[in-house]
Design an enzyme around this catalytic site. Structure first.
Site, PDB file in Angstrom:
ATOM      1  N   HIS A 111      34.398 -26.936  55.915  1.00 37.30           N
ATOM      2  CA  HIS A 111      33.857 -28.322  56.257  1.00 37.30           C
ATOM      3  C   HIS A 111      34.482 -28.551  57.608  1.00 37.30           C
ATOM      4  O   HIS A 111      35.600 -28.387  58.068  1.00 37.30           O
ATOM      5  CB  HIS A 111      34.456 -29.059  54.961  1.00 37.30           C
ATOM      6  CG  HIS A 111      34.067 -29.252  53.774  1.00 37.30           C
ATOM      7  ND1 HIS A 111      34.846 -29.484  52.848  1.00 37.30           N
ATOM      8  CD2 HIS A 111      32.892 -28.842  53.279  1.00 37.30           C
ATOM      9  CE1 HIS A 111      33.929 -29.070  51.610  1.00 37.30           C
ATOM     10  NE2 HIS A 111      32.972 -28.891  52.221  1.00 37.30           N
ATOM     11  N   GLU A 114      37.444 -30.629  58.849  1.00 40.66           N
ATOM     12  CA  GLU A 114      38.481 -30.544  58.204  1.00 40.66           C
ATOM     13  C   GLU A 114      39.093 -29.232  59.102  1.00 40.66           C
ATOM     14  O   GLU A 114      39.285 -28.174  58.551  1.00 40.66           O
ATOM     15  CB  GLU A 114      38.405 -30.036  56.935  1.00 40.66           C
ATOM     16  CG  GLU A 114      38.227 -31.339  56.188  1.00 40.66           C
ATOM     17  CD  GLU A 114      37.766 -30.986  54.548  1.00 40.66           C
ATOM     18  OE1 GLU A 114      38.037 -29.773  54.088  1.00 40.66           O
ATOM     19  OE2 GLU A 114      36.968 -31.444  53.692  1.00 40.66           O
ATOM     20  N   HIS A 218      41.352 -25.975  53.499  1.00 43.24           N
ATOM     21  CA  HIS A 218      40.566 -27.392  53.344  1.00 43.24           C
ATOM     22  C   HIS A 218      41.544 -28.494  53.999  1.00 43.24           C
ATOM     23  O   HIS A 218      42.816 -28.322  54.053  1.00 43.24           O
ATOM     24  CB  HIS A 218      40.022 -27.773  52.044  1.00 43.24           C
ATOM     25  CG  HIS A 218      38.952 -26.989  51.582  1.00 43.24           C
ATOM     26  ND1 HIS A 218      37.534 -27.286  51.615  1.00 43.24           N
ATOM     27  CD2 HIS A 218      38.867 -25.488  51.458  1.00 43.24           C
ATOM     28  CE1 HIS A 218      37.056 -26.325  51.168  1.00 43.24           C
ATOM     29  NE2 HIS A 218      37.676 -25.219  50.790  1.00 43.24           N
ATOM     30  N   GLU A 322      44.541 -26.999  50.157  1.00 42.97           N
ATOM     31  CA  GLU A 322      44.220 -28.291  50.924  1.00 42.97           C
ATOM     32  C   GLU A 322      45.519 -28.682  51.363  1.00 42.97           C
ATOM     33  O   GLU A 322      46.588 -28.745  50.578  1.00 42.97           O
ATOM     34  CB  GLU A 322      43.827 -29.460  49.600  1.00 42.97           C
ATOM     35  CG  GLU A 322      42.671 -29.137  48.879  1.00 42.97           C
ATOM     36  CD  GLU A 322      41.577 -29.982  49.350  1.00 42.97           C
ATOM     37  OE1 GLU A 322      41.683 -30.440  50.767  1.00 42.97           O
ATOM     38  OE2 GLU A 322      40.089 -29.745  49.004  1.00 42.97           O
TER      39      GLU A 322
END
Length: 495
Positions: A111, A114, A218, A322
């Site tokens: 993404h 990010e 991410h 993440e």
């Protein structure tokens, strides 16, 4: 004359690269310490700032020029707007696969908005090459592993993202407006989204290299998420913020047959991270994750995710990492993110050396390519490389492997995994001949030409050496000691 001119140009390019990127300064410590050491990058080398695509490219090329024995740079394709999807291999054997050495990978910036993972991977490359000769742990890892690092899978999205934007979707998608982490084939539901050049490049990449372990980086939460991301029983969460409003929603995990391994891998990252394992929620309205890990579908399900595709299609164990509550935090915070993630990024890759690894041979001692292997009770299988190699991350215990290959009698081999070191298991398949059916409706089948049933077990008589040179071998299983050895992005707006 032409040769001399080319040699002078090569020297000049190397000098320019060295002037742009000087060696990192290392913090002195005991070289016998097993843990990888922290390092302080030189301000003229790789500073803690965000690098655009041109700067990223220059850094990778300069690093490859300066460390030709440890790095190899290649592109797996181009983005819609023509930016290279660069991959850097970091290993003591960077240019070619070494038999018996597993391939692992990191993918960042799927993404575009990010980018913390993108910068962490650049610093990881710098750390590896600058500490190979001084850090015992890193030397072991690079001597025994080929590490492929794709810092940015979505360079076009990054180009339109804005620093300091913690939420929202600007830059999340590729240049055609597709979410690349919803663009892979799906195990549970048909994915009708048109394939994109970036995802097609990654699919082609992992079809050619037998990756054992993978992490996708991410931002937007602080958790290690593991497969499955999708489930056959749940609606798809279109907005994680919306899902958070319904407390009865994300409650059903979707577990793989290797759930114990995926939880372990996620815990390895979370527990080596400075904060992740505390399970603290990023915001009051977002969930807290016990021990800093979660099953992807239990968090919120999605169709077309990359980690499920890696696992189901190719047996590669990928989790989603993440690593920042803010999607695109200000650059002055990057140094702290590196300090938080450095140990986790390294320790996670070392897990590729846990479990079982070995070779599948024919009776003449030649490797069998694309032999299918399945651990009994774990329905997701994997295949051997063209050299007959295989790897599978497993926790300590007793296992049975089912091995199949076209033209050979199937085999079942028993083996044991211990905590201290991986198990080396070499399997010889016996040739079979095809027996045609004798009447209508009678199936054809393979009958073994010979099928010895002897197994080698730990503590038993020593097996003969593996037939690497092509000599015939009668071994059916060999145990020996060798060296020691996320997905669901949390988008505050978009699911």
């Amino acid at each position: 004359m032409i040769l001399r001119t080319l040699q002078l140009l090569q020297v000049l390019l190397l000098i320019l690269a060295c002037q742009s990127y000087s060696d990192a300064k290392m913090v002195s410590t005991d070289p016998l310490l097993p843990e990888p050491r922290a390092y302080m990058p030189d301000a003229q080398n790789l500073d803690f700032v965000y690098h655009d695509h041109e700067e990223l490219t220059r850094f990778l090329r300069a690093t490859s020029a300066r460390y030709p024995n440890l790095t190899a740079l290649y592109s797996i394709g181009k983005s819609i707007q023509g930016r290279d999807l660069w991959v850097m291999v970091v290993s003591s054997s960077p240019y070619e696969h070494m038999v018996g050495k597993p391939d692992v990978k990191y993918v960042g910036n799927i993404h575009g908005n990010e980018p913390v993972g993108r910068e962490m991977l650049l610093h990881l490359i710098q750390y590896f090459v600058s500490s190979y000769n001084t850090d015992q742990y890193v030397k072991w890892l690079l001597d025994n592993t080929r590490i492929h690092i794709l810092p940015t899978m979505n360079p076009d999205g990054y180009a339109v993202s804005k620093e300091g934007t913690c939420d929202g979707g600007q830059g999340r998608y590729n240049a055609r407006g597709f979410d690349l982490n919803r663009n892979f084939p799906d195990y549970f539901k048909q994915n009708n989204k048109r394939g994109q050049p970036e995802t097609d490049a990654v699919k082609d990449w992992i079809s050619k290299i037998q990756f054992v372990l993978s992490g996708s980086l991410h931002g937007g939460a602080l958790v290690a998420s593991y497969p499955y991301d999708n489930t056959p029983n749940s609606r798809i969460c279109r907005s994680s913020a919306l899902c958070a409003m319904f407390q009865t929603y994300a409650a059903a995990p979707s577990l793989t047959p290797d759930d114990d391994v995926f939880k372990h891998l996620s815990l390895v990252y979370a527990r080596n991270h400075a904060k992740m394992s505390r399970g603290v929620a990023c915001k009051s309205a977002t969930p807290a994750f016990e021990n800093g890990i979660t099953n992807g579908a239990a968090w919120y399900p999605l169709t077309g995710g990359m980690q499920d595709y890696n696992y189901v299609w190719y047996g590669c164990m990928e989790i989603t990492l993440e690593i920042s509550c803010c999607k695109f935090p200000p650059a002055y915070e990057l140094k702290k993110y590196w300090e938080d993630n450095q140990l986790s990024l390294i320790k996670f890759l070392a897990e590729a050396h846990r479990g079982v690894q070995g070779f599948v041979f024919d009776p003449a001692g030649m490797p069998i390519e694309r032999a299918s292997i399945k651990i009994k009770g774990r329905d997701v299988g994997f295949q051997t490389t063209k050299y007959g190699e295989f790897w599978r991350i497993l926790l300590p215990g007793y296992y049975k492997a089912e091995v199949f290959a076209e033209g050979y009698a199937p085999r079942e081999v028993e083996f044991v995994i211990v905590e201290q070191h991986p198990t080396l298991l070499n399997v010889t398949l016996q040739a079979s001949k095809r027996i045609e059916g004798v009447g209508a409706g009678v199936p054809s089948f393979y009958r073994p030409m010979q099928s010895p049933q002897q197994h080698y077990r730990p503590g038993g008589p020593p097996p003969p050496p593996p037939p690497y040179a092509g000599a015939a071998s009668n071994d059916n299983g060999i145990f020996s000691t060798i060296s020691n050895g996320l997905n669901s992005l949390y988008s505050n707006i978009f699911g």
